[in-house]
Design an enzyme around this catalytic site. Structure first.
Site, mmCIF file in Angstrom:
data_model
loop_
_atom_site.group_PDB
_atom_site.id
_atom_site.type_symbol
_atom_site.label_atom_id
_atom_site.label_comp_id
_atom_site.label_asym_id
_atom_site.label_seq_id
_atom_site.Cartn_x
_atom_site.Cartn_y
_atom_site.Cartn_z
ATOM 1 N N ASP A 46 0.836 -1.193 0.000
ATOM 2 C CA ASP A 46 0.000 0.000 0.000
ATOM 3 C C ASP A 46 0.875 1.249 0.000
ATOM 4 O O ASP A 46 1.866 1.331 0.730
ATOM 5 C CB ASP A 46 -0.905 0.026 1.239
ATOM 6 C CG ASP A 46 -1.707 1.305 1.305
ATOM 7 O OD1 ASP A 46 -2.680 1.431 0.545
ATOM 8 O OD2 ASP A 46 -1.339 2.197 2.098
ATOM 9 N N TYR A 51 2.956 10.357 0.483
ATOM 10 C CA TYR A 51 4.132 9.867 1.190
ATOM 11 C C TYR A 51 5.420 10.363 0.527
ATOM 12 O O TYR A 51 5.936 9.758 -0.410
ATOM 13 C CB TYR A 51 4.139 8.336 1.244
ATOM 14 C CG TYR A 51 2.901 7.728 1.863
ATOM 15 C CD1 TYR A 51 2.095 8.440 2.752
ATOM 16 C CD2 TYR A 51 2.519 6.425 1.555
ATOM 17 C CE1 TYR A 51 0.963 7.872 3.321
ATOM 18 C CE2 TYR A 51 1.379 5.844 2.126
ATOM 19 C CZ TYR A 51 0.608 6.581 2.990
ATOM 20 O OH TYR A 51 -0.519 6.019 3.547
ATOM 21 N N LYS A 77 -3.644 5.824 -3.438
ATOM 22 C CA LYS A 77 -4.705 6.717 -2.971
ATOM 23 C C LYS A 77 -4.858 7.928 -3.878
ATOM 24 O O LYS A 77 -3.945 8.268 -4.633
ATOM 25 C CB LYS A 77 -4.409 7.142 -1.532
ATOM 26 C CG LYS A 77 -4.201 5.937 -0.611
ATOM 27 C CD LYS A 77 -3.895 6.332 0.805
ATOM 28 C CE LYS A 77 -3.603 5.097 1.648
ATOM 29 N NZ LYS A 77 -2.286 4.501 1.345
#
Length: 338
Positions: A46, A51, A77
């Protein structure tokens, strides 16, 4: 639809640390950590554009490029678009998580949950990840911890934008599943109250752990179970404090949290088990939980996670935790199955 059969195991790998969370991680160390996860049999990865402003996706894409795409499950995401424009990472407005990725790339991050931004975000992620498709897509951080009192307005933008786009892509077979990836239970409860669209899974970080699970137990977990929406637990170590670190909720842990962790450690030592094992196995004991995805930035941590998942924990440990009110009275525990 359930994502359990697609995840290839109960242990996944959360790549937020690879975005230089809290520290500047050498590239070789980051890539070696992904390789270590693969060698331990992990096939569920994931990530997210947030990030490190795309850094985690870039590193994960490079590490997985030598693997067959059909051999692993990949989730990322939407909700943030990464630009070529430069900004000061330390000055970013990240709500309660300011400074978490100050060592990441300096590319500007724009919050946008609209339909067009969702499609652009997916396209950009595919390029950074060096792949042609994502298996699961989560709408990221549309919650109070990032937006405060404005979170409902952001949720409404996502409802008419990202949610509908992802629902269509799932129905067309472009992605296998979609849902929300958040650090609060309220957005998940709100989405479950909607008749349309229908999510497949939730990535809930930090809200179903040994240290914080009471609110999730009240309504979210029963509702998710009833609706057949799987929960992936992120941050099972509560930002590191349950794994020997000093952070809780992405900040330095308070004296109260440290004291609670010390009580848990003492009970774990009495029964000869690791706190890591207790943390992972506690989360997985709830029937709504499909998997846990602890993060790591060092290869040796992956082996510890794998060992913790399979560690034998005596029922007496769980009984003591319950007796001392260190877990909620109604929380399903591994010992309850015996």
């Amino acid at each position: 639809m359930s994502i359990r059969q697609k995840l290839q195991g109960q242990l996944g790998f959360g790549t937020a640390p690879l975005g230089n969370m809290f520290r500047n991680i050498p590239q070789a160390e980051a890539l070696a950590t992904v390789d270590a996860a693969w060698e331990q049999g992990i096939r569920h990865f994931d990530t997210a554009p947030l990030y490190g402003a795309g850094l985690a996706e870039l590193r994960l894409g490079e590490a997985l490029a030598k693997r067959k795409r059909e051999d692993y499950v990949l989730s990322s995401k939407v909700g943030r678009v990464i630009l070529d424009e430069i900004e000061d990472p330390a000055a970013r407005q990240l709500g309660e998580k300011g400074g978490v990725f100050e060592h990441g790339r300096p590319n500007k991050i724009v919050n946008d949950y609209s339909a067009d931004a969702t499609l652009r975000s997916i396209e950009d992620s595919l390029k950074r990840l060096k792949t042609d498709h994502l298996d699961i897509v989560y709408v990221h951080d549309v919650a109070q911890d990032f937006y405060g009192d404005e979170w409902l307005a952001q949720f409404e933008i996502a409802r008419t934008g990202a949610f509908r786009v992802l629902d269509r892509l799932r129905n067309e077979g472009v992605i296998k599943a979609w849902g929300l990836g958040v650090n609060r239970v309220e957005p998940l409860e709100l989405l479950l109250d909607l008749n349309e669209p229908q999510p497949d899974a939730f990535l809930l970080a930090g809200r179903y752990t040994l240290l914080d699970h009471g609110r999730a137990l009240q309504r979210l977990m029963p509702a998710a179970t009833k609706r057949g929406v799987d929960v992936v637990v992120g941050g099972p170590y509560s930002s590191g404090i349950l794994a020997g670190g000093t952070h809780f909720e992405y900040q330095k842990a308070s004296p109260e949290i440290i004291a609670k962790v010390e009580r848990i450690k003492a009970i774990a030592q009495q029964h000869g088990i690791s706190v890591k094992a207790a943390a992972l196995q506690f989360a997985l004991a709830h029937p709504a939980v499909a998997s846990v995805i602890p993060g790591a930035s060092r290869p040796e941590r992956i082996a510890e996670d794998h060992a913790a998942l399979h560690e034998q924990i005596p029922t007496a440990f769980w009984n003591t935790m319950r007796e001392q009110n260190l877990v909620a009275a109604d929380a399903p525990l591994p010992g309850d199955k015996e």
